[in-house]
Design a protein around this motif. Structure first.
Motif, PDB file in Angstrom:
ATOM      1  N   GLY A 119      31.283   7.574  64.501  1.00 29.83           N
ATOM      2  CA  GLY A 119      31.277   8.635  63.500  1.00 29.83           C
ATOM      3  C   GLY A 119      30.302   9.727  63.867  1.00 29.83           C
ATOM      4  N   ASP A 120      30.589  10.943  63.404  1.00 25.21           N
ATOM      5  CA  ASP A 120      29.724  12.086  63.692  1.00 25.21           C
ATOM      6  C   ASP A 120      28.885  12.483  62.489  1.00 25.21           C
ATOM      7  OD1 ASP A 120      31.686  13.097  62.038  1.00 25.21           O
ATOM      8  OD2 ASP A 120      31.908  14.977  63.143  1.00 25.21           O
ATOM      9  N   GLY A 133      26.883  10.197  65.851  1.00 26.72           N
ATOM     10  CA  GLY A 133      26.119  11.406  65.586  1.00 26.72           C
ATOM     11  C   GLY A 133      25.792  11.487  64.112  1.00 26.72           C
ATOM     12  N   GLY A 134      25.279  12.630  63.702  1.00 29.28           N
ATOM     13  CA  GLY A 134      24.872  12.787  62.311  1.00 29.28           C
ATOM     14  C   GLY A 134      23.374  12.978  62.216  1.00 29.28           C
ATOM     15  N   GLU A 135      22.864  12.823  61.013  1.00 27.02           N
ATOM     16  CA  GLU A 135      21.439  13.054  60.800  1.00 27.02           C
ATOM     17  C   GLU A 135      20.892  12.020  59.835  1.00 27.02           C
ATOM     18  OE1 GLU A 135      18.757  16.584  58.880  1.00 27.02           O
ATOM     19  OE2 GLU A 135      20.101  17.126  60.522  1.00 27.02           O
ATOM     20  N   THR A 136      20.194  11.039  60.384  1.00 24.46           N
ATOM     21  CA  THR A 136      19.533  10.054  59.537  1.00 24.46           C
ATOM     22  C   THR A 136      18.235  10.652  58.987  1.00 24.46           C
ATOM     23  OG1 THR A 136      18.428   9.104  61.478  1.00 24.46           O
ATOM     24  CG2 THR A 136      20.528   8.119  60.804  1.00 24.46           C
ATOM     25  N   ASN A 179      23.242  18.458  66.191  1.00 21.27           N
ATOM     26  CA  ASN A 179      22.661  17.272  65.586  1.00 21.27           C
ATOM     27  C   ASN A 179      22.353  16.185  66.610  1.00 21.27           C
ATOM     28  OD1 ASN A 179      21.710  15.687  63.371  1.00 21.27           O
ATOM     29  ND2 ASN A 179      23.130  16.809  62.088  1.00 21.27           N
ATOM     30  N   ASP A 180      22.224  14.961  66.152  1.00 17.62           N
ATOM     31  CA  ASP A 180      21.759  13.872  67.000  1.00 17.62           C
ATOM     32  C   ASP A 180      22.904  13.242  67.789  1.00 17.62           C
ATOM     33  OD1 ASP A 180      19.295  14.350  65.867  1.00 17.62           O
ATOM     34  OD2 ASP A 180      19.524  12.776  64.348  1.00 17.62           O
TER      35      ASP A 180
END
Length: 417
Positions: free
Chosen positions: A271-272, A308-311, A409-410
Protein backbone atom coordinates in the motif's frame (compact mmCIF):
# COMPACT_ATOMS: atom_id res chain seq x y z
CA UNK A 1 23.15 -13.45 1.01
CA UNK A 2 25.76 -11.17 2.56
CA UNK A 3 24.81 -7.90 4.24
CA UNK A 4 26.65 -5.84 1.64
CA UNK A 5 24.76 -7.55 -1.20
CA UNK A 6 21.41 -6.97 0.49
CA UNK A 7 22.31 -3.33 1.17
CA UNK A 8 23.21 -2.73 -2.47
CA UNK A 9 19.85 -4.12 -3.62
CA UNK A 10 17.89 -2.11 -1.06
CA UNK A 11 19.71 1.12 -1.90
CA UNK A 12 18.91 0.60 -5.58
CA UNK A 13 15.22 -0.07 -4.91
CA UNK A 14 14.96 3.10 -2.82
CA UNK A 15 16.83 5.18 -5.39
CA UNK A 16 14.69 3.98 -8.28
CA UNK A 17 11.58 5.05 -6.40
CA UNK A 18 13.04 8.51 -5.76
CA UNK A 19 14.28 8.92 -9.34
CA UNK A 20 10.81 8.21 -10.71
CA UNK A 21 9.52 11.35 -8.99
CA UNK A 22 12.29 13.82 -9.86
CA UNK A 23 10.87 17.18 -10.91
CA UNK A 24 13.01 17.63 -14.01
CA UNK A 25 11.56 14.69 -15.97
CA UNK A 26 7.96 14.79 -14.69
CA UNK A 27 7.17 18.53 -14.86
CA UNK A 28 7.45 19.50 -18.58
CA UNK A 29 5.04 16.82 -19.92
CA UNK A 30 2.34 18.07 -17.53
CA UNK A 31 2.50 21.75 -18.53
CA UNK A 32 -0.74 23.26 -19.88
CA UNK A 33 -1.21 25.19 -23.10
CA UNK A 34 0.92 28.33 -23.11
CA UNK A 35 -1.02 31.45 -22.08
CA UNK A 36 -1.88 34.36 -24.36
CA UNK A 37 -0.81 36.74 -21.60
CA UNK A 38 1.64 36.48 -18.75
CA UNK A 39 2.55 33.39 -16.74
CA UNK A 40 3.05 33.85 -13.00
CA UNK A 41 4.71 30.84 -11.36
CA UNK A 42 4.11 30.32 -7.67
CA UNK A 43 4.86 27.35 -5.49
CA UNK A 44 5.70 25.88 -2.13
CA UNK A 45 7.32 22.62 -1.09
CA UNK A 46 10.51 20.63 -0.99
CA UNK A 47 10.29 19.84 -4.72
CA UNK A 48 8.93 23.19 -5.87
CA UNK A 49 12.24 24.89 -6.68
CA UNK A 50 13.26 22.01 -8.94
CA UNK A 51 9.81 22.12 -10.55
CA UNK A 52 10.24 25.87 -11.14
CA UNK A 53 13.62 25.31 -12.79
CA UNK A 54 12.01 22.79 -15.13
CA UNK A 55 9.26 25.26 -16.07
CA UNK A 56 11.74 28.08 -16.74
CA UNK A 57 13.78 25.82 -19.03
CA UNK A 58 10.73 24.45 -20.86
CA UNK A 59 9.11 27.83 -21.59
CA UNK A 60 11.84 30.23 -22.76
CA UNK A 61 9.38 31.99 -25.08
CA UNK A 62 6.72 32.73 -22.44
CA UNK A 63 6.60 35.98 -20.46
CA UNK A 64 7.29 34.40 -17.12
CA UNK A 65 7.81 35.65 -13.56
CA UNK A 66 7.08 34.26 -10.13
CA UNK A 67 7.96 33.36 -6.55
CA UNK A 68 8.50 29.88 -5.14
CA UNK A 69 9.51 28.86 -1.60
CA UNK A 70 11.30 25.67 -0.62
CA UNK A 71 13.01 24.28 2.46
CA UNK A 72 16.40 25.58 3.54
CA UNK A 73 19.02 23.69 1.54
CA UNK A 74 16.59 22.58 -1.18
CA UNK A 75 16.85 25.54 -3.58
CA UNK A 76 18.18 25.44 -7.13
CA UNK A 77 18.49 28.30 -9.65
CA UNK A 78 15.25 28.77 -11.59
CA UNK A 79 16.05 31.55 -14.04
CA UNK A 80 13.27 34.13 -14.09
CA UNK A 81 11.52 32.65 -11.06
CA UNK A 82 12.56 33.90 -7.63
CA UNK A 83 13.41 31.12 -5.18
CA UNK A 84 13.07 31.67 -1.43
CA UNK A 85 13.90 29.34 1.46
CA UNK A 86 12.04 28.89 4.73
CA UNK A 87 11.73 26.50 7.66
CA UNK A 88 10.23 23.02 7.89
CA UNK A 89 8.38 21.44 9.68
CA UNK A 90 7.60 24.53 11.80
CA UNK A 91 7.23 27.85 9.97
CA UNK A 92 9.55 30.79 10.57
CA UNK A 93 9.52 34.48 9.62
CA UNK A 94 10.65 33.65 6.08
CA UNK A 95 7.62 31.39 5.68
CA UNK A 96 5.39 34.38 6.34
CA UNK A 97 7.43 36.65 4.06
CA UNK A 98 7.26 34.09 1.25
CA UNK A 99 3.50 33.76 1.63
CA UNK A 100 3.02 37.52 1.41
CA UNK A 101 5.21 37.78 -1.70
CA UNK A 102 3.39 34.89 -3.38
CA UNK A 103 0.00 36.43 -2.60
CA UNK A 104 1.18 39.75 -4.02
CA UNK A 105 2.41 38.03 -7.19
CA UNK A 106 -1.07 36.76 -8.14
CA UNK A 107 -2.98 40.00 -7.63
CA UNK A 108 -4.12 42.21 -10.52
CA UNK A 109 -4.04 39.55 -13.22
CA UNK A 110 -6.25 39.32 -16.32
CA UNK A 111 -8.23 36.53 -17.97
CA UNK A 112 -5.48 35.83 -20.50
CA UNK A 113 -2.90 35.36 -17.75
CA UNK A 114 -1.93 32.01 -16.26
CA UNK A 115 -1.02 31.21 -12.67
CA UNK A 116 1.05 28.03 -12.60
CA UNK A 117 1.08 26.68 -9.06
CA UNK A 118 3.84 24.16 -8.23
CA UNK A 119 2.96 22.35 -5.02
CA UNK A 120 4.73 19.57 -3.16
CA UNK A 121 5.10 18.17 0.32
CA UNK A 122 6.33 20.56 2.98
CA UNK A 123 4.53 23.54 1.50
CA UNK A 124 2.23 23.94 4.50
CA UNK A 125 5.01 25.17 6.77
CA UNK A 126 7.05 26.89 4.06
CA UNK A 127 4.25 29.25 3.02
CA UNK A 128 2.47 30.50 6.14
CA UNK A 129 0.19 33.53 6.25
CA UNK A 130 -1.95 33.55 9.40
CA UNK A 131 -5.69 34.11 9.11
CA UNK A 132 -7.04 37.48 10.34
CA UNK A 133 -6.78 37.73 14.12
CA UNK A 134 -3.86 35.27 14.34
CA UNK A 135 -0.10 35.73 14.27
CA UNK A 136 2.79 33.47 13.31
CA UNK A 137 3.42 32.48 16.94
CA UNK A 138 -0.13 31.10 17.18
CA UNK A 139 0.42 28.90 14.14
CA UNK A 140 3.86 27.77 15.32
CA UNK A 141 2.49 26.68 18.69
CA UNK A 142 -0.32 24.66 17.13
CA UNK A 143 2.04 23.03 14.62
CA UNK A 144 4.53 21.98 17.32
CA UNK A 145 1.73 20.47 19.39
CA UNK A 146 0.33 18.57 16.40
CA UNK A 147 3.76 17.23 15.47
CA UNK A 148 4.10 15.62 18.90
CA UNK A 149 0.50 14.48 19.20
CA UNK A 150 0.43 11.59 16.73
CA UNK A 151 -1.98 13.40 14.40
CA UNK A 152 -1.68 12.30 10.79
CA UNK A 153 -0.85 14.64 7.93
CA UNK A 154 -4.47 14.95 6.79
CA UNK A 155 -5.52 16.10 10.25
CA UNK A 156 -2.61 18.50 10.52
CA UNK A 157 -3.30 20.09 7.16
CA UNK A 158 -7.02 20.37 7.89
CA UNK A 159 -6.12 22.55 10.87
CA UNK A 160 -3.56 24.51 8.86
CA UNK A 161 -6.10 25.32 6.13
CA UNK A 162 -8.44 26.96 8.62
CA UNK A 163 -5.71 28.96 10.36
CA UNK A 164 -4.41 30.37 7.07
CA UNK A 165 -5.24 33.38 4.91
CA UNK A 166 -4.12 31.60 1.72
CA UNK A 167 -4.56 27.83 2.12
CA UNK A 168 -7.71 25.91 1.35
CA UNK A 169 -8.14 27.54 -2.06
CA UNK A 170 -7.86 31.13 -0.85
CA UNK A 171 -4.73 31.80 -2.91
CA UNK A 172 -6.50 30.76 -6.12
CA UNK A 173 -9.37 33.08 -5.25
CA UNK A 174 -6.88 35.98 -5.06
CA UNK A 175 -5.69 35.18 -8.59
CA UNK A 176 -9.10 35.50 -10.25
CA UNK A 177 -9.90 36.05 -13.12
CA UNK A 178 -6.63 34.48 -14.27
CA UNK A 179 -6.56 30.80 -15.13
CA UNK A 180 -4.98 28.68 -12.37
CA UNK A 181 -3.29 25.35 -13.12
CA UNK A 182 -1.77 23.38 -10.26
CA UNK A 183 0.95 20.75 -10.73
CA UNK A 184 1.40 18.52 -7.69
CA UNK A 185 4.09 16.15 -6.54
CA UNK A 186 2.09 14.37 -3.87
CA UNK A 187 3.41 13.19 -0.53
CA UNK A 188 0.09 12.45 1.19
CA UNK A 189 -1.76 9.16 1.62
CA UNK A 190 -4.61 9.04 -0.88
CA UNK A 191 -3.24 11.90 -3.01
CA UNK A 192 -6.02 14.31 -2.06
CA UNK A 193 -4.84 17.59 -3.65
CA UNK A 194 -6.27 19.67 -0.80
CA UNK A 195 -3.85 17.92 1.59
CA UNK A 196 -0.66 18.69 -0.38
CA UNK A 197 0.75 21.95 1.00
CA UNK A 198 -2.75 22.36 2.52
CA UNK A 199 -4.25 23.08 -0.90
CA UNK A 200 -3.74 26.82 -1.46
CA UNK A 201 -5.10 26.58 -5.02
CA UNK A 202 -7.57 23.72 -4.54
CA UNK A 203 -11.26 24.10 -3.53
CA UNK A 204 -11.95 23.18 0.08
CA UNK A 205 -15.31 22.07 1.43
CA UNK A 206 -14.19 21.38 5.01
CA UNK A 207 -15.41 23.54 7.87
CA UNK A 208 -13.57 25.25 10.78
CA UNK A 209 -15.34 23.16 13.40
CA UNK A 210 -13.75 20.04 11.90
CA UNK A 211 -10.33 21.54 12.58
CA UNK A 212 -11.33 22.38 16.15
CA UNK A 213 -12.40 18.77 16.69
CA UNK A 214 -8.93 17.59 15.61
CA UNK A 215 -7.28 19.76 18.26
CA UNK A 216 -9.74 18.54 20.89
CA UNK A 217 -9.20 14.91 19.86
CA UNK A 218 -5.48 15.12 20.63
CA UNK A 219 -5.88 17.19 23.79
CA UNK A 220 -4.09 20.21 22.35
CA UNK A 221 -4.40 23.45 24.26
CA UNK A 222 -6.23 25.95 22.04
CA UNK A 223 -5.29 29.63 22.61
CA UNK A 224 -8.18 32.09 22.58
CA UNK A 225 -7.30 33.62 19.16
CA UNK A 226 -7.24 30.13 17.58
CA UNK A 227 -10.48 29.18 19.33
CA UNK A 228 -12.10 32.31 17.94
CA UNK A 229 -10.78 31.72 14.41
CA UNK A 230 -12.11 28.15 14.37
CA UNK A 231 -15.48 29.18 15.79
CA UNK A 232 -16.27 31.63 13.00
CA UNK A 233 -18.41 30.37 10.11
CA UNK A 234 -16.62 29.92 6.80
CA UNK A 235 -17.88 29.38 3.28
CA UNK A 236 -16.36 26.56 1.22
CA UNK A 237 -14.11 27.83 -1.58
CA UNK A 238 -15.38 27.01 -5.07
CA UNK A 239 -13.90 27.84 -8.48
CA UNK A 240 -12.82 26.14 -11.68
CA UNK A 241 -9.85 23.96 -10.82
CA UNK A 242 -7.27 22.37 -13.15
CA UNK A 243 -5.18 20.16 -10.88
CA UNK A 244 -2.62 17.68 -12.21
CA UNK A 245 -0.84 15.01 -10.16
CA UNK A 246 2.56 14.56 -11.80
CA UNK A 247 4.26 12.27 -9.26
CA UNK A 248 2.71 10.20 -6.48
CA UNK A 249 3.66 7.59 -3.87
CA UNK A 250 1.86 4.91 -5.91
CA UNK A 251 3.94 5.62 -9.03
CA UNK A 252 7.13 5.61 -6.93
CA UNK A 253 6.28 2.18 -5.50
CA UNK A 254 5.62 0.88 -9.01
CA UNK A 255 9.12 2.03 -9.99
CA UNK A 256 10.49 0.30 -6.88
CA UNK A 257 8.67 -2.89 -7.87
CA UNK A 258 10.32 -2.83 -11.30
CA UNK A 259 13.71 -2.55 -9.60
CA UNK A 260 12.83 -5.52 -7.37
CA UNK A 261 12.05 -7.64 -10.45
CA UNK A 262 15.34 -6.67 -12.10
CA UNK A 263 17.14 -8.05 -9.05
CA UNK A 264 15.31 -11.37 -9.38
CA UNK A 265 12.89 -10.94 -6.47
CA UNK A 266 9.10 -10.93 -6.35
CA UNK A 267 7.64 -7.59 -5.26
CA UNK A 268 4.51 -7.14 -3.20
CA UNK A 269 3.14 -3.63 -2.72
CA UNK A 270 1.33 -3.51 0.60
CA UNK A 271 0.00 0.00 0.00
CA UNK A 272 1.03 3.59 -0.62
CA UNK A 273 -1.00 5.06 2.24
CA UNK A 274 0.21 3.25 5.37
CA UNK A 275 -0.52 5.33 8.47
CA UNK A 276 -0.50 4.87 12.25
CA UNK A 277 2.27 4.74 14.82
CA UNK A 278 5.67 3.95 13.30
CA UNK A 279 6.59 1.38 15.92
CA UNK A 280 3.24 -0.43 15.61
CA UNK A 281 3.38 -0.47 11.81
CA UNK A 282 6.82 -2.06 12.09
CA UNK A 283 5.53 -4.86 14.30
CA UNK A 284 2.85 -5.66 11.72
CA UNK A 285 5.42 -5.59 8.89
CA UNK A 286 7.75 -7.89 10.86
CA UNK A 287 4.92 -10.39 11.20
CA UNK A 288 4.21 -10.33 7.47
CA UNK A 289 7.93 -10.77 6.68
CA UNK A 290 8.17 -13.76 9.00
CA UNK A 291 5.10 -15.31 7.39
CA UNK A 292 6.65 -14.95 3.94
CA UNK A 293 9.93 -16.49 5.09
CA UNK A 294 8.52 -19.37 7.11
CA UNK A 295 5.29 -20.27 5.32
CA UNK A 296 5.42 -18.67 1.87
CA UNK A 297 2.38 -16.55 2.70
CA UNK A 298 1.10 -14.18 1.36
CA UNK A 299 3.75 -14.83 -1.33
CA UNK A 300 6.58 -17.30 -1.71
CA UNK A 301 10.16 -17.29 -2.86
CA UNK A 302 12.72 -14.52 -2.48
CA UNK A 303 10.54 -11.44 -2.13
CA UNK A 304 10.48 -7.75 -1.26
CA UNK A 305 7.60 -6.13 0.62
CA UNK A 306 7.07 -2.53 -0.49
CA UNK A 307 5.05 0.16 1.23
CA UNK A 308 4.64 3.91 1.36
CA UNK A 309 2.64 6.49 3.25
CA UNK A 310 3.35 8.48 6.35
CA UNK A 311 3.40 6.94 9.79
CA UNK A 312 3.55 9.04 12.95
CA UNK A 313 5.57 9.26 16.15
CA UNK A 314 3.77 10.24 19.33
CA UNK A 315 5.97 11.75 22.03
CA UNK A 316 4.29 11.43 25.41
CA UNK A 317 6.12 13.72 27.80
CA UNK A 318 9.82 13.88 28.47
CA UNK A 319 12.54 14.94 26.08
CA UNK A 320 12.64 13.03 22.81
CA UNK A 321 15.92 12.07 21.21
CA UNK A 322 16.86 12.34 17.56
CA UNK A 323 15.06 10.58 14.77
CA UNK A 324 12.12 10.58 12.42
CA UNK A 325 9.32 8.18 11.60
CA UNK A 326 11.50 6.03 9.30
CA UNK A 327 14.32 5.33 11.72
CA UNK A 328 11.75 4.76 14.48
CA UNK A 329 9.97 2.28 12.19
CA UNK A 330 13.25 0.48 11.49
CA UNK A 331 14.38 0.26 15.09
CA UNK A 332 10.99 -1.17 16.06
CA UNK A 333 11.24 -3.60 13.15
CA UNK A 334 14.67 -4.77 14.32
CA UNK A 335 13.33 -5.30 17.84
CA UNK A 336 10.38 -7.29 16.50
CA UNK A 337 12.52 -9.47 14.22
CA UNK A 338 15.09 -10.17 16.96
CA UNK A 339 17.88 -10.99 14.52
CA UNK A 340 15.82 -13.20 12.19
CA UNK A 341 18.16 -14.48 9.49
CA UNK A 342 17.43 -13.72 5.85
CA UNK A 343 15.49 -10.46 6.39
CA UNK A 344 16.83 -6.99 5.64
CA UNK A 345 15.00 -3.67 5.36
CA UNK A 346 15.37 -0.06 4.27
CA UNK A 347 13.05 2.85 5.04
CA UNK A 348 13.58 6.46 4.11
CA UNK A 349 11.86 9.72 3.32
CA UNK A 350 11.99 10.34 -0.41
CA UNK A 351 12.97 13.98 0.18
CA UNK A 352 16.22 12.82 1.81
CA UNK A 353 15.37 14.13 5.30
CA UNK A 354 13.72 11.92 7.91
CA UNK A 355 12.26 14.29 10.48
CA UNK A 356 14.73 17.07 11.20
CA UNK A 357 18.02 15.19 10.95
CA UNK A 358 20.44 14.76 8.02
CA UNK A 359 19.54 11.18 7.12
CA UNK A 360 16.83 9.92 4.78
CA UNK A 361 16.49 6.80 6.91
CA UNK A 362 18.50 3.67 7.66
CA UNK A 363 18.96 -0.04 6.94
CA UNK A 364 18.19 -2.99 9.21
CA UNK A 365 20.32 -6.16 8.99
CA UNK A 366 19.92 -9.49 10.79
CA UNK A 367 22.78 -8.44 13.09
CA UNK A 368 21.52 -4.89 13.81
CA UNK A 369 20.68 -5.67 17.44
CA UNK A 370 23.83 -7.74 18.00
CA UNK A 371 26.14 -5.00 16.71
CA UNK A 372 24.31 -2.44 18.80
CA UNK A 373 24.66 -4.59 21.92
CA UNK A 374 28.36 -5.01 21.18
CA UNK A 375 28.64 -1.22 21.28
CA UNK A 376 26.76 -1.03 24.56
CA UNK A 377 23.45 0.04 23.00
CA UNK A 378 20.11 -1.32 24.17
CA UNK A 379 17.76 -1.00 21.21
CA UNK A 380 14.56 -1.00 23.27
CA UNK A 381 15.79 1.89 25.39
CA UNK A 382 16.60 3.96 22.30
CA UNK A 383 13.18 3.14 20.87
CA UNK A 384 11.39 4.22 24.05
CA UNK A 385 13.37 7.48 24.03
CA UNK A 386 12.50 8.13 20.36
CA UNK A 387 16.25 8.25 19.72
CA UNK A 388 16.44 5.96 16.71
CA UNK A 389 18.74 8.27 14.73
CA UNK A 390 21.39 8.02 17.45
CA UNK A 391 21.17 4.22 17.48
CA UNK A 392 21.69 3.83 13.74
CA UNK A 393 24.31 6.55 13.69
CA UNK A 394 26.31 4.70 16.34
CA UNK A 395 26.42 1.48 14.30
CA UNK A 396 26.95 3.23 10.96
CA UNK A 397 23.69 2.17 9.29
CA UNK A 398 22.08 5.52 8.43
CA UNK A 399 21.14 6.22 4.79
CA UNK A 400 22.30 9.71 3.88
CA UNK A 401 21.34 11.01 0.44
CA UNK A 402 21.14 14.76 0.98
CA UNK A 403 18.13 16.69 -0.35
CA UNK A 404 16.66 14.83 -3.34
CA UNK A 405 14.53 17.82 -4.49
CA UNK A 406 11.39 15.71 -4.66
CA UNK A 407 8.93 14.35 -2.12
CA UNK A 408 6.56 11.40 -2.58
CA UNK A 409 6.58 10.43 1.07
CA UNK A 410 8.27 7.41 2.63
CA UNK A 411 9.61 4.37 0.80
CA UNK A 412 9.95 1.12 2.74
CA UNK A 413 11.33 -2.15 1.42
CA UNK A 414 11.76 -5.42 3.33
CA UNK A 415 13.90 -8.00 1.53
CA UNK A 416 13.27 -11.65 2.38
CA UNK A 417 15.65 -14.37 1.15
Amino acid sequence: MRNDQAAEILHDIFQQAVDSALAGPVTPPALPEKPKGRCVVIGAGKASAAMAAAVDAAWPDVELTGVVVTRYGHSVPAGRIRILEAAHPVSDAMSETAAMLIAEAVRGLAEDDLVLALMSGGGSSLMALPAPGLNLADKQAITRALLHSGANIKEMNLVRRHLSAIKGGKLAAMAQPARVVTLIISDVPGDNPSDVASGPTVPDNSMPEEALKVLERYGIDVPEPVQHALSCPAKPTTFDCDTRMIATPSLALQAAAEAVRRHGFTPMILGDAIEGESRQAAIVMAGIARSVKQYGQPLSGPAVLLSGGETTVTVNGGKAGKGGRNTEFLLSLACALQGEEGIWAIAGDSDGIDGTEDAAGAIVYPDTLARGKHNGLIAGSYLDAHDSYSYFHSIGDLVITGPTLTNVNDIRAILIK
